[in-house]
Motif scaffolding. Structure first.
Motif, PDB file in Angstrom:
ATOM      1  N   HIS A  10       0.815  -1.231   0.000  1.00  0.00           N
ATOM      2  CA  HIS A  10       0.000   0.000   0.000  1.00  0.00           C
ATOM      3  C   HIS A  10       0.844   1.275   0.000  1.00  0.00           C
ATOM      4  O   HIS A  10       2.027   1.237  -0.320  1.00  0.00           O
ATOM      5  CB  HIS A  10      -0.993  -0.002   1.179  1.00  0.00           C
ATOM      6  CG  HIS A  10      -1.649  -1.320   1.373  1.00  0.00           C
ATOM      7  ND1 HIS A  10      -2.579  -1.818   0.496  1.00  0.00           N
ATOM      8  CD2 HIS A  10      -1.482  -2.282   2.312  1.00  0.00           C
ATOM      9  CE1 HIS A  10      -2.966  -3.021   0.889  1.00  0.00           C
ATOM     10  NE2 HIS A  10      -2.312  -3.333   1.985  1.00  0.00           N
ATOM     11  N   LYS A  17      -6.665   1.233   5.104  1.00  0.00           N
ATOM     12  CA  LYS A  17      -5.558   0.404   5.594  1.00  0.00           C
ATOM     13  C   LYS A  17      -4.879   1.055   6.798  1.00  0.00           C
ATOM     14  O   LYS A  17      -3.907   1.803   6.660  1.00  0.00           O
ATOM     15  CB  LYS A  17      -4.540   0.173   4.465  1.00  0.00           C
ATOM     16  CG  LYS A  17      -5.140  -0.462   3.230  1.00  0.00           C
ATOM     17  CD  LYS A  17      -5.496  -1.918   3.480  1.00  0.00           C
ATOM     18  CE  LYS A  17      -6.034  -2.578   2.218  1.00  0.00           C
ATOM     19  NZ  LYS A  17      -6.392  -3.972   2.471  1.00  0.00           N
ATOM     20  N   GLU A  30      -1.192   1.221   7.681  1.00  0.00           N
ATOM     21  CA  GLU A  30      -0.543  -0.066   7.410  1.00  0.00           C
ATOM     22  C   GLU A  30       0.802   0.113   6.711  1.00  0.00           C
ATOM     23  O   GLU A  30       1.787  -0.552   7.052  1.00  0.00           O
ATOM     24  CB  GLU A  30      -1.449  -0.978   6.567  1.00  0.00           C
ATOM     25  CG  GLU A  30      -0.791  -2.351   6.363  1.00  0.00           C
ATOM     26  CD  GLU A  30      -1.540  -3.277   5.422  1.00  0.00           C
ATOM     27  OE1 GLU A  30      -2.734  -3.071   5.176  1.00  0.00           O
ATOM     28  OE2 GLU A  30      -0.897  -4.225   4.931  1.00  0.00           O
ATOM     29  N   HIS A  86       2.948  -7.080   4.710  1.00  0.00           N
ATOM     30  CA  HIS A  86       1.649  -6.466   5.025  1.00  0.00           C
ATOM     31  C   HIS A  86       1.300  -6.673   6.495  1.00  0.00           C
ATOM     32  O   HIS A  86       1.953  -7.443   7.210  1.00  0.00           O
ATOM     33  CB  HIS A  86       0.539  -7.120   4.185  1.00  0.00           C
ATOM     34  CG  HIS A  86       0.524  -6.687   2.763  1.00  0.00           C
ATOM     35  ND1 HIS A  86      -0.413  -5.832   2.266  1.00  0.00           N
ATOM     36  CD2 HIS A  86       1.354  -6.995   1.734  1.00  0.00           C
ATOM     37  CE1 HIS A  86      -0.177  -5.628   0.969  1.00  0.00           C
ATOM     38  NE2 HIS A  86       0.898  -6.325   0.627  1.00  0.00           N
ATOM     39  N   HIS A  87       0.228  -5.987   6.909  1.00  0.00           N
ATOM     40  CA  HIS A  87      -0.426  -6.277   8.186  1.00  0.00           C
ATOM     41  C   HIS A  87      -1.901  -6.482   7.887  1.00  0.00           C
ATOM     42  O   HIS A  87      -2.462  -5.827   7.016  1.00  0.00           O
ATOM     43  CB  HIS A  87      -0.189  -5.143   9.193  1.00  0.00           C
ATOM     44  CG  HIS A  87       1.231  -5.125   9.707  1.00  0.00           C
ATOM     45  ND1 HIS A  87       2.268  -4.698   8.919  1.00  0.00           N
ATOM     46  CD2 HIS A  87       1.771  -5.491  10.888  1.00  0.00           C
ATOM     47  CE1 HIS A  87       3.403  -4.796   9.613  1.00  0.00           C
ATOM     48  NE2 HIS A  87       3.127  -5.282  10.813  1.00  0.00           N
ATOM     49  N   GLU A 155       1.513 -11.451   6.128  1.00  0.00           N
ATOM     50  CA  GLU A 155       0.685 -10.574   6.956  1.00  0.00           C
ATOM     51  C   GLU A 155       1.260 -10.739   8.359  1.00  0.00           C
ATOM     52  O   GLU A 155       1.133 -11.798   8.969  1.00  0.00           O
ATOM     53  CB  GLU A 155      -0.789 -11.009   6.937  1.00  0.00           C
ATOM     54  CG  GLU A 155      -1.458 -11.001   5.573  1.00  0.00           C
ATOM     55  CD  GLU A 155      -2.020  -9.640   5.174  1.00  0.00           C
ATOM     56  OE1 GLU A 155      -1.728  -8.629   5.862  1.00  0.00           O
ATOM     57  OE2 GLU A 155      -2.746  -9.589   4.163  1.00  0.00           O
TER      58      GLU A 155
HETATM   59 ZN   LIG Z   1      -2.117  -4.977   3.270  1.00  0.00          ZN
END
Ligand SMILES: [Zn+2]
Length: 259
Positions: A10, A17, A30, A86-87, A155
């Motif tokens: 992102h 996010k 994020e 990512h988270h 993630e």
């Molecule tokens: Zn993400």
């Protein structure tokens, strides 16, 4: 030369996010969490040789680079591994959480092998947390589907889990996550250590325990913003000179902008 694409998911202003407001009043974005881990990985990787690295996201966070542009860049460059950081979200404030390491629905044998190494190294450093039934799932994700090389998306934890949020917001978690993921890349790419860790070394100060600034001292050290007077002493009550103030200011700018 092992060619690594590192992709902080992102952009800073991507709608939605972010951490759940009731768990993180600052609603940390994020991309900030993703990029923080990627930035630390780059600093840790600087201690190794045998690789080249391309960042698929915009390091300033200003632009949310389109997924196609990210995977096209990796394909054009002929990368050996694509790692997207990512988270997660989807718990809406309910209990649960933990890491998930994704590959495509029909992955190559090599991709499955890399997925396991990345998962195991991450958990080894960042610890076991959350309640994921399957930490190594397969999913039809763009960055895993459209890449011509093994591609893994992690993630790191949930931005809307009461258990995960305090953890993923902490500087020490980001550092451990970066350590684990870097160790995975070292193993996968056969990278060679060329120098010992400097600014990213584990905090070993013996004179900050119980000090009112202990938490922040550990954080700025792990961010590479301030060093100790030696490996085991920070001297928390000693004044800062004008030159040191200039260095600290420069390091803060580098930490935020990557430049
Ligand atoms: Zn993400």
């Amino acid at each position: 030369m092992f060619k690594i694409v590192l992709d902080a998911g992102h952009g800073r202003n991507t709608p939605g996010k972010r951490c759940l407001k009731s768990l993180d009043p600052a609603e940390t974005r994020e991309w900030v969490l993703n990029a923080r881990i990627c930035d630390k990985m780059e600093r840790l990787l600087a201690n190794y040789s045998g690789y080249e690295l391309l960042r698929a996201d915009d390091r300033t966070g200003a632009t949310d680079v389109a997924l196609k542009a990210r995977t096209d860049a990796a394909n054009r460059w002929g990368a050996d591994l694509y790692l997207s950081v990512h988270h997660n979200a989807g718990l809406g404030g309910r209990n649960g959480g933990g890491p998930e390491v994704y590959v495509y629905t029909s992955p190559s044998a090599k991709t499955v092998e890399y997925q396991k190494i990345i998962h195991d190294c991450f958990v080894e450093r960042a610890g076991k947390f959350g309640n994921r039934a399957n930490e190594m799932p397969r999913k039809n994700l763009h960055v895993c589907r459209e890449t011509h090389m093994p591609s893994v998306l992690i993630e790191c934890g949930f931005m809307d889990s009461p258990g995960d949020v305090p953890l993923i917001l902490s500087e020490s978690f980001a550092y451990k996550a970066a350590q684990g993921l870097t160790e995975a890349l070292v193993q996968i790419g056969g990278l060679k250590k060329v120098k010992e860790e400097t600014s990213m070394a584990e905090c070993k100060f013996t004179d900050i325990s119980g000090h009112y600034g202990e938490k922040q001292i550990r954080e700025v050290f792990e961010m590479g913003i301030m060093n100790g007077v030696d490996e085991t002493h920070f001297e928390p009550d000693k004044p800062v000179t004008r030159a040191q103030a200039a260095i600290i200011a420069r390091n803060v700018v580098r930490y935020i902008t990557g430049k």
